[in-house]
Design an enzyme around this catalytic site. Structure first.
Site, PDB file in Angstrom:
ATOM      1  N   CYS A 155       0.957  -1.056   0.008  1.00  0.00           N
ATOM      2  CA  CYS A 155       0.042  -0.088  -0.031  1.00  0.00           C
ATOM      3  C   CYS A 155       1.066   1.314   0.124  1.00  0.00           C
ATOM      4  CB  CYS A 155      -0.688   0.176   1.031  1.00  0.00           C
ATOM      5  SG  CYS A 155      -1.643  -1.230   1.451  1.00  0.00           S
ATOM      6  N   ASP A 156       0.289   2.106  -0.723  1.00  0.00           N
ATOM      7  CA  ASP A 156       1.233   3.510  -0.410  1.00  0.00           C
ATOM      8  C   ASP A 156      -0.155   4.608  -0.794  1.00  0.00           C
ATOM      9  OD1 ASP A 156       4.123   4.650  -0.285  1.00  0.00           O
ATOM     10  OD2 ASP A 156       2.866   5.902  -1.659  1.00  0.00           O
ATOM     11  N   GLN A 157       0.141   5.960  -0.067  1.00  0.00           N
ATOM     12  CA  GLN A 157      -0.770   6.830  -0.457  1.00  0.00           C
ATOM     13  C   GLN A 157       0.002   8.099  -0.888  1.00  0.00           C
ATOM     14  OE1 GLN A 157      -2.852   8.944   3.017  1.00  0.00           O
ATOM     15  NE2 GLN A 157      -4.825   8.317   1.805  1.00  0.00           N
TER      16      GLN A 157
END
Length: 199
Positions: free
Chosen positions: A75-77
């Site tokens: 995941c990354d934002q």
């Protein structure tokens, strides 16, 4: 039969979301240099959504090398304000600058999730939310940061909408999970499709 999901992240928020959804999850911190991975993307025409996907995939791929056979979630934002991509502030002065820049404007949170098994990408998704911050005066920003303290340093926007940061906003479009950093509903649908969780 529910499969254990390996979360390639050190984020307590993402692990808590998955556990709350009834997912058997184990967190394994990825060993990646995010800024080094991102550097060649700057000026390449890559969108903030693309950047989030590249980083999420790199995290999952790195962890899958250490966990053969496991289903790994990376995941990354990213936070984008026009063409500018924001990162977690390094210190309280950085948090103050973030909030001043976002004040009175609409920014986008791009939450990427990637599922990988044995180096093969099985699924990619980016959830997008638009957030409009109310016009903040500098004195209020200072008082707000004094109240929330170091929590301001744990997110790309220097705020948490699940806490006192909600007071900074006048409009939010997008689901709560995407804003907190994981597009949970599309992820659950894919895990059911893959047979990793009961469905």
């Amino acid at each position: 039969m529910t499969e254990k999901i390996i979360l390639a992240s050190g984020s307590p928020f993402r692990k808590t979301m998955l556990l709350g959804a009834g997912i058997d999850v184990e967190a394994v911190a990825p060993d990646v240099d995010e800024r080094a991975l991102e550097a060649p993307l700057q000026g390449s025409g890559a969108s903030p959504e693309d950047v989030a996907l590249v980083l999420a995939e790199a995290k999952a791929t790195e962890v899958t090398e250490r966990r053969p056979g496991a289903l790994v979630l990376g995941c990354d934002q990213t936070l984008s304000l026009g063409d500018e991509v924001f990162h977690k502030p390094a210190d309280m002065e950085g948090a103050r600058r973030h909030l001043l820049a976002l004040s009175g404007r609409t920014h986008q949170l791009n939450s990427a999730a990637v599922l990988v098994r044995d180096g093969e990408v099985l699924w990619r998704h980016v959830g997008i939310a638009s957030l409009t911050m109310r016009k903040l005066n500098p004195a209020f920003i200072g008082r707000h940061l004094a109240r929330v303290g170091s929590r301001a340093l744990s997110s790309v926007g220097a705020y948490q909408v699940e806490g006192e940061g909600i007071q900074l906003f006048e409009k939010i479009e997008g689901d709560h999970f995407t804003i907190v950093g994981l597009p949970l509903l599309p992820l659950l649908a894919e895990l059911r499709t893959l047979g990793a969780i009961d469905g």
